[in-house]
Design a protein around this motif. Structure first.
Motif, PDB file in Angstrom:
ATOM      1  N   ILE A   1     -18.469   9.065 -32.756  1.00 22.41           N
ATOM      2  CA  ILE A   1     -19.121   7.861 -32.242  1.00 22.41           C
ATOM      3  C   ILE A   1     -18.139   6.690 -32.185  1.00 22.41           C
ATOM      4  O   ILE A   1     -18.125   5.913 -31.226  1.00 22.41           O
ATOM      5  CB  ILE A   1     -20.350   7.498 -33.105  1.00 22.41           C
ATOM      6  N   ARG A   2     -17.312   6.557 -33.207  1.00 23.33           N
ATOM      7  CA  ARG A   2     -16.323   5.470 -33.195  1.00 23.33           C
ATOM      8  C   ARG A   2     -15.349   5.630 -32.030  1.00 23.33           C
ATOM      9  O   ARG A   2     -14.977   4.646 -31.387  1.00 23.33           O
ATOM     10  CB  ARG A   2     -15.577   5.423 -34.529  1.00 23.33           C
ATOM     11  N   ARG A   3     -14.945   6.869 -31.755  1.00 26.14           N
ATOM     12  CA  ARG A   3     -14.049   7.095 -30.618  1.00 26.14           C
ATOM     13  C   ARG A   3     -14.768   6.759 -29.305  1.00 26.14           C
ATOM     14  O   ARG A   3     -14.198   6.130 -28.418  1.00 26.14           O
ATOM     15  CB  ARG A   3     -13.551   8.539 -30.605  1.00 26.14           C
ATOM     16  N   ALA A   4     -16.025   7.168 -29.194  1.00 26.31           N
ATOM     17  CA  ALA A   4     -16.799   6.857 -27.987  1.00 26.31           C
ATOM     18  C   ALA A   4     -16.949   5.347 -27.819  1.00 26.31           C
ATOM     19  O   ALA A   4     -16.848   4.822 -26.707  1.00 26.31           O
ATOM     20  CB  ALA A   4     -18.177   7.524 -28.056  1.00 26.31           C
ATOM     21  N   ALA A   5     -17.165   4.646 -28.930  1.00 24.19           N
ATOM     22  CA  ALA A   5     -17.303   3.185 -28.875  1.00 24.19           C
ATOM     23  C   ALA A   5     -15.993   2.537 -28.452  1.00 24.19           C
ATOM     24  O   ALA A   5     -15.987   1.547 -27.704  1.00 24.19           O
ATOM     25  CB  ALA A   5     -17.748   2.644 -30.233  1.00 24.19           C
ATOM     26  N   GLU A   6     -14.880   3.089 -28.921  1.00 27.89           N
ATOM     27  CA  GLU A   6     -13.572   2.559 -28.529  1.00 27.89           C
ATOM     28  C   GLU A   6     -13.357   2.743 -27.035  1.00 27.89           C
ATOM     29  O   GLU A   6     -12.907   1.820 -26.342  1.00 27.89           O
ATOM     30  CB  GLU A   6     -12.472   3.276 -29.310  1.00 27.89           C
ATOM     31  N   TRP A   7     -13.690   3.915 -26.524  1.00 27.02           N
ATOM     32  CA  TRP A   7     -13.565   4.153 -25.082  1.00 27.02           C
ATOM     33  C   TRP A   7     -14.478   3.198 -24.315  1.00 27.02           C
ATOM     34  O   TRP A   7     -14.091   2.664 -23.278  1.00 27.02           O
ATOM     35  CB  TRP A   7     -13.948   5.595 -24.759  1.00 27.02           C
ATOM     36  N   PHE A   8     -15.686   3.001 -24.816  1.00 27.57           N
ATOM     37  CA  PHE A   8     -16.637   2.116 -24.139  1.00 27.57           C
ATOM     38  C   PHE A   8     -16.077   0.694 -24.074  1.00 27.57           C
ATOM     39  O   PHE A   8     -16.139   0.040 -23.026  1.00 27.57           O
ATOM     40  CB  PHE A   8     -17.979   2.134 -24.872  1.00 27.57           C
ATOM     41  N   ARG A   9     -15.539   0.213 -25.190  1.00 31.66           N
ATOM     42  CA  ARG A   9     -14.961  -1.144 -25.207  1.00 31.66           C
ATOM     43  C   ARG A   9     -13.803  -1.273 -24.227  1.00 31.66           C
ATOM     44  O   ARG A   9     -13.580  -2.346 -23.661  1.00 31.66           O
ATOM     45  CB  ARG A   9     -14.484  -1.497 -26.620  1.00 31.66           C
ATOM     46  N   GLU A  10     -13.072  -0.187 -24.041  1.00 31.16           N
ATOM     47  CA  GLU A  10     -11.932  -0.210 -23.114  1.00 31.16           C
ATOM     48  C   GLU A  10     -12.361  -0.075 -21.654  1.00 31.16           C
ATOM     49  O   GLU A  10     -11.522  -0.148 -20.750  1.00 31.16           O
ATOM     50  CB  GLU A  10     -10.971   0.938 -23.463  1.00 31.16           C
ATOM     51  N   GLY A  11     -13.647   0.141 -21.428  1.00 28.94           N
ATOM     52  CA  GLY A  11     -14.139   0.321 -20.071  1.00 28.94           C
ATOM     53  C   GLY A  11     -13.932   1.731 -19.547  1.00 28.94           C
ATOM     54  O   GLY A  11     -14.062   1.987 -18.353  1.00 28.94           O
TER      55      GLY A  11
END
Length: 206
Positions: free
Chosen positions: A14-24
């Motif tokens: 989930i943290r990796r997915a959130a990081e990708w989400f923040r990066e667009g």
């Protein structure tokens, strides 16, 4: 704002997915599984699908925003809730990764943000319900047969309608209007006289 605990390996996904989400970056489950060192089948055993994974990623950002807006409110009273609600509404609508996501994948974003039972909607309802419990609104026997759970649900649905009105009916988002209407709902549920209050929910004499 806390959220349900998960095993460390699932939390890392989930943290990796959130990081990708923040990066667009688009959260693709196949790429996410590979980057996390697990099989796609394992990912689908842990999560129901992309909607849940993206919802969890979005929620991490919203939970951080909730912590920020609540950190300046030492007392949990009606005014503090309305201030927190209003600031959160503005933060959510001004969050570039979220607005970009809504623009690029509007139908999917609607499901992630507003579908009944979605991660985001359920946890926002729980957040509002916790505030209503602290405020004792409505009373335990309800107000006009409306329970606290009903009121929390109505507040979140109202917020969705005004915050994402550009996606729903093509009108500009109205976080301030949403906050003013929530103040009216609280007045009705608590038996207050709303006529003496301004649009922010404060006493006119303030």
């Amino acid at each position: 704002m806390s959220h349900p605990s998960r095993p460390d390996n699932q939390s890392a996904v989930i943290r990796r997915a959130a990081e990708w989400f923040r990066e667009g970056r688009r959260v693709d489950l196949g790429q996410l599984a590979k980057a996390s060192g697990i099989g796609r089948a394992t990912l689908y055993r842990w999560f129901e699908g992309r909607e849940q994974v993206v919802g969890e990623a979005v929620w991490l950002g919203i939970a951080q925003a909730i912590e920020r807006v609540e950190s300046t409110e030492p007392v949990r009273d009606r005014a503090a809730f309305l201030r927190s609600f209003g600031r959160l509404a503005h933060e959510v609508r001004a969050y570039p990764p979220l607005t970009g996501f809504a623009a690029e994948e509007p139908e999917f974003a609607m499901r992630v943000l507003q579908a009944p039972g979605s991660v985001v909607q359920e946890r926002l309802i729980a957040w509002v319900a916790a505030w209503l419990t602290d405020l004792a609104i409505p009373q335990p026997d309800g107000a006009r047969d409306v329970t606290r759970a009903d009121l929390a649900y109505a507040i979140v649905r109202l917020a969705e309608s005004f915050l994402w009105s550009d996606m729903i009916i093509g009108t500009p988002p109205q976080p301030d209007t949403a906050t003013a209407l929530v103040a009216l709902l609280l007045d009705g549920a608590s038996g207050r006289d709303a006529s003496s209050r301004g649009p922010s929910g404060r006493e006119a004499a303030d």
